[in-house]
Design an enzyme around this catalytic site. Structure first.
Site, PDB file in Angstrom:
ATOM      1  CB  CYS A 194     -18.385  -0.156   9.271  1.00 20.90           C
ATOM      2  SG  CYS A 194     -17.282  -1.030  10.391  1.00 20.90           S
TER       3      CYS A 194
ATOM      4  CB  CYS B 139     -15.661  -7.296   6.388  1.00 18.65           C
ATOM      5  SG  CYS B 139     -16.976  -7.071   7.570  1.00 18.65           S
TER       6      CYS B 139
ATOM      7  CB  CYS C 212      -0.918  -0.017   1.226  1.00 20.11           C
ATOM      8  SG  CYS C 212      -2.051   1.379   1.267  1.00 20.11           S
TER       9      CYS C 212
ATOM     10  CB  CYS D 222     -18.742  -4.964   5.235  1.00 20.99           C
ATOM     11  SG  CYS D 222     -17.698  -3.649   5.906  1.00 20.99           S
TER      12      CYS D 222
HETATM   13 FE1  SF4 Z   1      -2.841   1.218   3.397  1.00 21.01          FE
HETATM   14 FE2  SF4 Z   1      -5.089   0.991   4.852  1.00 21.01          FE
HETATM   15 FE3  SF4 Z   1      -2.739  -0.027   5.747  1.00 21.01          FE
HETATM   16 FE4  SF4 Z   1      -3.085   2.621   5.663  1.00 21.01          FE
HETATM   17  S1  SF4 Z   1      -4.255   1.141   6.936  1.00 21.01           S
HETATM   18  S2  SF4 Z   1      -1.256   1.497   4.968  1.00 21.01           S
HETATM   19  S3  SF4 Z   1      -4.325   2.856   3.824  1.00 21.01           S
HETATM   20  S4  SF4 Z   1      -3.860  -0.698   3.979  1.00 21.01           S
END
Ligand code: SF4
Ligand code: SAM
Ligand code: DTB
Length: 331
Positions: free
Chosen positions: A206, A115, A71, A146
């Site tokens: 949510c 989810c 991410c 979800c």
């Molecule tokens: Fe990515 Fe969500 Fe993890 Fe933040 S919480 S690094 S946006 S996967």
């Protein structure tokens, strides 16, 4: 005046204009709950719980990671950020048929909601095509759906709604004033904006947060107030205890005192009487006795699966045994 300026103890922020909500919970009012003697606080929270729910029933959601790791965001707690060296291995977007198979298993096991979580800053159009297909097929199994996909753009919430989405998970995670200590790649206002788009599309919200990230009691009270003052409050409020992930900046965060966690559950129950409060991440390291106290304080939902997104959960066998001992039933 924008939607949230009236209800957060922060300066006005830029969000799309909708009718302002009346301020109900100031941070100080929630903080006063935290300062009550514990037995009085538990008594009050349980009264509120009984007035609004059957206190012996707990909702079960199953959780699956449909896209893991890699991410772009820098959330300090997350094993899936590409910025940190964690043990989480990247996996691309799952095939629809594999997700449906997992949903069928979760349903057979007793979960009522499925989810699906993705490690994205937000979904791209191609990815939306696949996710909306997953939603359609899971919904067709007769389960509530979800997803948690990160930030949405205009129009995307409508696409999700059209596919049959019941809930969108998008946590405020922490107090607006503490947020930038943990995350720099997006803002608390970005989170509010996505929640606003989801709500306008007619999808249930949510939204909750994580405790034990070095925040103060006032920050915890502010998080509860900010959630309670959403208009309307979230239907579902996950309260996560930080799972410290080696390799992340919060790997060595000091564990939050259990009673402080319990107070937060109780405050959330009192401030959001009609919401499902979910005892979420971190249950695998909580004793049965402590979980029982959390249910007494108003928690009435759990993740019922052996794994969360990347970390272990308490496990369905353990949960079934605990619920039997406590005389709790699932809804
Ligand atoms: Fe990515 Fe969500 Fe993890 Fe933040 S919480 S690094 S946006 S996967
Ligand atoms: N990327 C999307 C987002 O950030 O909204 C969806 C997935 S993200 C992993 C979903 C939620 O998981 C976060 O908002 C956070 O509350 C929770 N979470 C992530 N890592 C956690 C951890 N180590 N301990 C507890 N909760 C965590
Ligand atoms: C939420 O509030 N908690 C869940 C769900 N929403 C998506 C996620 C918990 C993640 C725990 C850490 C992990 O498994 O990586």
């Amino acid at each position: 005046m924008n939607t949230f300026a009236a209800v957060l103890d922060t300066p006005p922020q830029t969000v799309s204009p909708v009718a302002p909500a009346p301020a109900k919970w100031s941070v100080s009012k929630v903080e006063a709950l935290f300062q009550m003697p514990l037995m009085d606080l538990l008594d009050r929270a349980h009264q509120v719980h009984k007035e609004n729910f059957n206190p012996n029933e707990v909702q079960r959601s199953a959780l699956i990671s449909i896209k893991t790791g890699g991410c772009s965001e820098d959330c300090s707690y997350c094993s899936q950020s590409a910025r940190y060296h964690t043990a989480t291995e990247r996996e691309g977007l799952m095939q629809v048929e594999d997700v449906v198979k997992a949903a069928k298993e979760a349903k057979a096991n007793g979960a009522t909601r499925f989810c699906m979580g993705a490690a994205w800053r937000g979904p791209k159009e191609k990815q939306m095509e696949v996710v909306t297909q997953m939603i359609r097929e899971v919904k067709a199994l007769g389960m509530e759906t979800c997803v948690t996909l990160g930030m949405l753009k205009e129009g995307q919430a409508e696409q999700l709604k059209e596919a049959g989405l019941d809930y969108y998970n998008h946590n405020l995670d922490t107090d607006s004033e503490f947020y930038a200590n943990l995350i720099t790649t997006h803002t608390h206002t970005d989170r509010l904006n996505t929640i606003d788009l989801v709500r306008r599309a007619g999808i249930k919200i949510c939204s909750g947060g994580i405790l034990g990230m070095g925040e103060s009691r006032r920050n915890r009270a502010a998080l509860v107030a900010q959630l309670a003052n959403l208009n309307p409050p979230p239907d579902s409020v996950p309260i996560n205890n930080l799972i410290p992930i080696p390799g992340t900046p919060l790997a060595d965060a000091e564990r939050l005192d259990n009673f402080e966690f319990l107070r937060t559950i109780a405050a959330a129950r009192i401030a959001m009487p009609k919401s499902y409060v979910r005892l979420s991440a971190g249950r695998e390291s909580m004793s049965e006795e402590f979980q029982a106290l959390c249910f007494f304080a108003g928690a009435n939902s759990i993740f019922y699966c052996d794994k969360l997104l990347t970390a272990l959960n308490a496990g369905t066998n353990r949960d079934a045994a605990l619920f039997e001992k406590l005389g709790l039933s699932f809804v």
